[in-house]
Design a protein around this motif. Structure first.
Motif, PDB file in Angstrom:
ATOM      1  N   ARG A  97       0.836  -1.216   0.000  1.00  0.00           N
ATOM      2  CA  ARG A  97       0.000   0.000   0.000  1.00  0.00           C
ATOM      3  C   ARG A  97       0.865   1.259   0.000  1.00  0.00           C
ATOM      4  NH1 ARG A  97      -5.322  -0.333   0.834  1.00  0.00           N
ATOM      5  NH2 ARG A  97      -6.076  -2.349   1.507  1.00  0.00           N
ATOM      6  N   ILE A  98       1.942   1.229   0.757  1.00  0.00           N
ATOM      7  CA  ILE A  98       2.832   2.393   0.818  1.00  0.00           C
ATOM      8  C   ILE A  98       3.487   2.590  -0.545  1.00  0.00           C
ATOM      9  CG2 ILE A  98       4.783   3.454   2.002  1.00  0.00           C
ATOM     10  CD1 ILE A  98       2.219   2.904   3.755  1.00  0.00           C
ATOM     11  N   GLU A  99       3.908   1.496  -1.163  1.00  0.00           N
ATOM     12  CA  GLU A  99       4.476   1.575  -2.518  1.00  0.00           C
ATOM     13  C   GLU A  99       3.450   2.146  -3.499  1.00  0.00           C
ATOM     14  OE1 GLU A  99       7.492   1.027  -3.729  1.00  0.00           O
ATOM     15  OE2 GLU A  99       8.371   0.345  -1.846  1.00  0.00           O
TER      16      GLU A  99
ATOM     17  N   ARG B  21       0.117  -0.705 -11.508  1.00  0.00           N
ATOM     18  CA  ARG B  21       0.675  -2.022 -11.160  1.00  0.00           C
ATOM     19  C   ARG B  21       0.858  -2.156  -9.648  1.00  0.00           C
ATOM     20  NH1 ARG B  21       3.892  -0.581 -15.617  1.00  0.00           N
ATOM     21  NH2 ARG B  21       5.698  -0.193 -14.277  1.00  0.00           N
ATOM     22  N   ARG B  22       1.283  -1.079  -9.004  1.00  0.00           N
ATOM     23  CA  ARG B  22       1.483  -1.109  -7.549  1.00  0.00           C
ATOM     24  C   ARG B  22       0.148  -1.300  -6.821  1.00  0.00           C
ATOM     25  NH1 ARG B  22       6.224  -1.823  -8.806  1.00  0.00           N
ATOM     26  NH2 ARG B  22       7.920  -0.396  -8.320  1.00  0.00           N
ATOM     27  N   VAL B  23      -0.905  -0.680  -7.309  1.00  0.00           N
ATOM     28  CA  VAL B  23      -2.231  -0.864  -6.703  1.00  0.00           C
ATOM     29  C   VAL B  23      -2.673  -2.317  -6.881  1.00  0.00           C
ATOM     30  CG1 VAL B  23      -4.675  -0.218  -6.811  1.00  0.00           C
ATOM     31  CG2 VAL B  23      -2.911   1.561  -6.895  1.00  0.00           C
ATOM     32  N   LEU B  24      -2.461  -2.849  -8.063  1.00  0.00           N
ATOM     33  CA  LEU B  24      -2.836  -4.246  -8.312  1.00  0.00           C
ATOM     34  C   LEU B  24      -2.066  -5.202  -7.396  1.00  0.00           C
ATOM     35  CD1 LEU B  24      -3.103  -4.140 -12.185  1.00  0.00           C
ATOM     36  CD2 LEU B  24      -4.966  -4.646 -10.591  1.00  0.00           C
TER      37      LEU B  24
ATOM     38  N   ASP C  14      -6.858  -7.906  -3.593  1.00  0.00           N
ATOM     39  CA  ASP C  14      -8.288  -7.580  -3.556  1.00  0.00           C
ATOM     40  C   ASP C  14      -8.664  -6.626  -2.436  1.00  0.00           C
ATOM     41  OD1 ASP C  14      -8.678  -9.248  -5.715  1.00  0.00           O
ATOM     42  OD2 ASP C  14      -9.251 -10.974  -4.494  1.00  0.00           O
ATOM     43  N   ALA C  15      -7.697  -6.221  -1.630  1.00  0.00           N
ATOM     44  CA  ALA C  15      -8.006  -5.390  -0.476  1.00  0.00           C
ATOM     45  C   ALA C  15      -8.085  -3.900  -0.814  1.00  0.00           C
ATOM     46  CB  ALA C  15      -6.947  -5.612   0.606  1.00  0.00           C
TER      47      ALA C  15
ATOM     48  N   GLU D  61     -12.088   0.618  -8.160  1.00  0.00           N
ATOM     49  CA  GLU D  61     -12.247   1.851  -8.932  1.00  0.00           C
ATOM     50  C   GLU D  61     -10.924   2.614  -9.051  1.00  0.00           C
ATOM     51  OE1 GLU D  61     -14.286   3.921 -11.596  1.00  0.00           O
ATOM     52  OE2 GLU D  61     -15.156   2.240 -10.491  1.00  0.00           O
ATOM     53  N   THR D  62     -10.029   2.443  -8.069  1.00  0.00           N
ATOM     54  CA  THR D  62      -8.725   3.107  -8.182  1.00  0.00           C
ATOM     55  C   THR D  62      -7.946   2.571  -9.366  1.00  0.00           C
ATOM     56  OG1 THR D  62      -7.631   1.587  -6.644  1.00  0.00           O
ATOM     57  CG2 THR D  62      -8.546   3.607  -5.708  1.00  0.00           C
ATOM     58  N   VAL D  63      -8.053   1.283  -9.629  1.00  0.00           N
ATOM     59  CA  VAL D  63      -7.372   0.684 -10.789  1.00  0.00           C
ATOM     60  C   VAL D  63      -7.969   1.229 -12.072  1.00  0.00           C
ATOM     61  CG1 VAL D  63      -6.853  -1.472 -11.999  1.00  0.00           C
ATOM     62  CG2 VAL D  63      -6.781  -1.390  -9.496  1.00  0.00           C
ATOM     63  N   ARG D  64      -9.286   1.271 -12.150  1.00  0.00           N
ATOM     64  CA  ARG D  64      -9.939   1.813 -13.350  1.00  0.00           C
ATOM     65  C   ARG D  64      -9.555   3.277 -13.564  1.00  0.00           C
ATOM     66  NH1 ARG D  64     -13.757  -2.006 -11.702  1.00  0.00           N
ATOM     67  NH2 ARG D  64     -14.828  -0.647 -10.233  1.00  0.00           N
ATOM     68  N   TYR D  65      -9.543   4.047 -12.462  1.00  0.00           N
ATOM     69  CA  TYR D  65      -9.184   5.463 -12.561  1.00  0.00           C
ATOM     70  C   TYR D  65      -7.767   5.618 -13.128  1.00  0.00           C
ATOM     71  CZ  TYR D  65      -8.367  10.332 -11.409  1.00  0.00           C
ATOM     72  OH  TYR D  65      -8.068  11.668 -11.502  1.00  0.00           O
ATOM     73  N   LEU D  66      -6.812   4.896 -12.565  1.00  0.00           N
ATOM     74  CA  LEU D  66      -5.422   5.016 -13.034  1.00  0.00           C
ATOM     75  C   LEU D  66      -5.265   4.521 -14.463  1.00  0.00           C
ATOM     76  CD1 LEU D  66      -3.609   3.954  -9.748  1.00  0.00           C
ATOM     77  CD2 LEU D  66      -3.661   6.259 -10.768  1.00  0.00           C
ATOM     78  N   ASN D  67      -5.996   3.487 -14.818  1.00  0.00           N
ATOM     79  CA  ASN D  67      -5.937   2.978 -16.195  1.00  0.00           C
ATOM     80  C   ASN D  67      -6.428   4.043 -17.171  1.00  0.00           C
ATOM     81  OD1 ASN D  67      -7.022   1.503 -18.656  1.00  0.00           O
ATOM     82  ND2 ASN D  67      -5.908  -0.125 -17.610  1.00  0.00           N
ATOM     83  N   ARG D  68      -7.536   4.656 -16.866  1.00  0.00           N
ATOM     84  CA  ARG D  68      -8.085   5.710 -17.720  1.00  0.00           C
ATOM     85  C   ARG D  68      -7.188   6.933 -17.733  1.00  0.00           C
ATOM     86  NH1 ARG D  68     -10.258   2.336 -17.946  1.00  0.00           N
ATOM     87  NH2 ARG D  68     -12.453   2.102 -17.666  1.00  0.00           N
ATOM     88  N   LEU D  69      -6.597   7.258 -16.586  1.00  0.00           N
ATOM     89  CA  LEU D  69      -5.712   8.413 -16.508  1.00  0.00           C
ATOM     90  C   LEU D  69      -4.497   8.223 -17.404  1.00  0.00           C
ATOM     91  CD1 LEU D  69      -4.783  11.113 -15.463  1.00  0.00           C
ATOM     92  CD2 LEU D  69      -3.951   9.963 -13.386  1.00  0.00           C
TER      93      LEU D  69
END
Length: 187
Positions: free
Chosen positions: A32-34, A139-142, A146-147, A151-159
């Motif tokens: 999470r920190i990464e 990638r770091r969020v992934l 699952d914790a 939506e953060t992954v989708r947001y970063l992908n779109r960004l």
């Protein structure tokens, strides 16, 4: 929501641990920190992009909005799902806004004939740096599993898509040639 920071150093991290947003302690190497550290790095790179100039006015406004949203992303990542309190989470409307911006900016661009090499103007090249940092943040969020809020992954992908489109738009608006990959050119 008000944030009040009266003291910057606390000495609480001197032993290699830090607090998450729910006040649990984890090593500074925790996934999470990464993840939110990389989101912070992306935000700093966007700040460099804005400071360097050379952006069309709408792009500048969009990037400022994104910088604020990235603090939401970091706050979301910093707090594990669950718990008794309602937490700040990235919501689908934030991702939908990115999609609208992608569509609006991309409608002004010619069709791609090859992969784009980072470059052209300084602003376009810096947007490519932001794009690559954004992909790493995703990638770091992934890696958190699952914790985390999906939506953060989708947001970063779109960004990252938007940053690519904006880099093309910056070159076009400046009249710069779009550097394209020429497969095998120097073989």
């Amino acid at each position: 929501m008000t944030v009040n920071l009266t003291r910057i150093y606390t000495r609480l991290g001197d032993g290699g641990e830090t607090h998450l947003g729910d006040m649990s302690r984890v090593p500074k190497t925790d996934p999470r920190i990464e993840a939110y550290g990389t989101v912070d790095e992306l935000n700093a790179q966007l700040g460099v992009t804005l400071a360097a100039g050379g952006l069309p006015a709408p792009y500048e406004a969009w990037l400022k909005r994104i910088q604020n949203d990235l603090f939401d992303v970091g706050a979301d990542i910093s707090v594990p799902e669950g718990g008794p309190r309602e937490r700040l989470r990235v919501i689908p409307e934030q991702t939908a806004w990115l999609e609208t911006a992608c569509d609006e900016a991309n409608a002004q661009l010619p069709a791609l004939k090859s992969f784009v090499l980072p470059g052209g103007t300084l602003a376009a090249a810096q947007l490519h740096v932001c794009r690559t940092v954004c992909r790493r943040a995703e990638r770091r969020v992934l890696a958190c599993g699952d914790a985390v809020n999906a939506e953060t992954v989708r947001y970063l992908n779109r960004l990252s898509d938007l940053l690519f489109i904006l880099s093309r738009g910056v070159n076009l608006s400046a009249g710069a040639d779009e550097p394209l990959w020429e497969p095998g050119r120097y073989r």
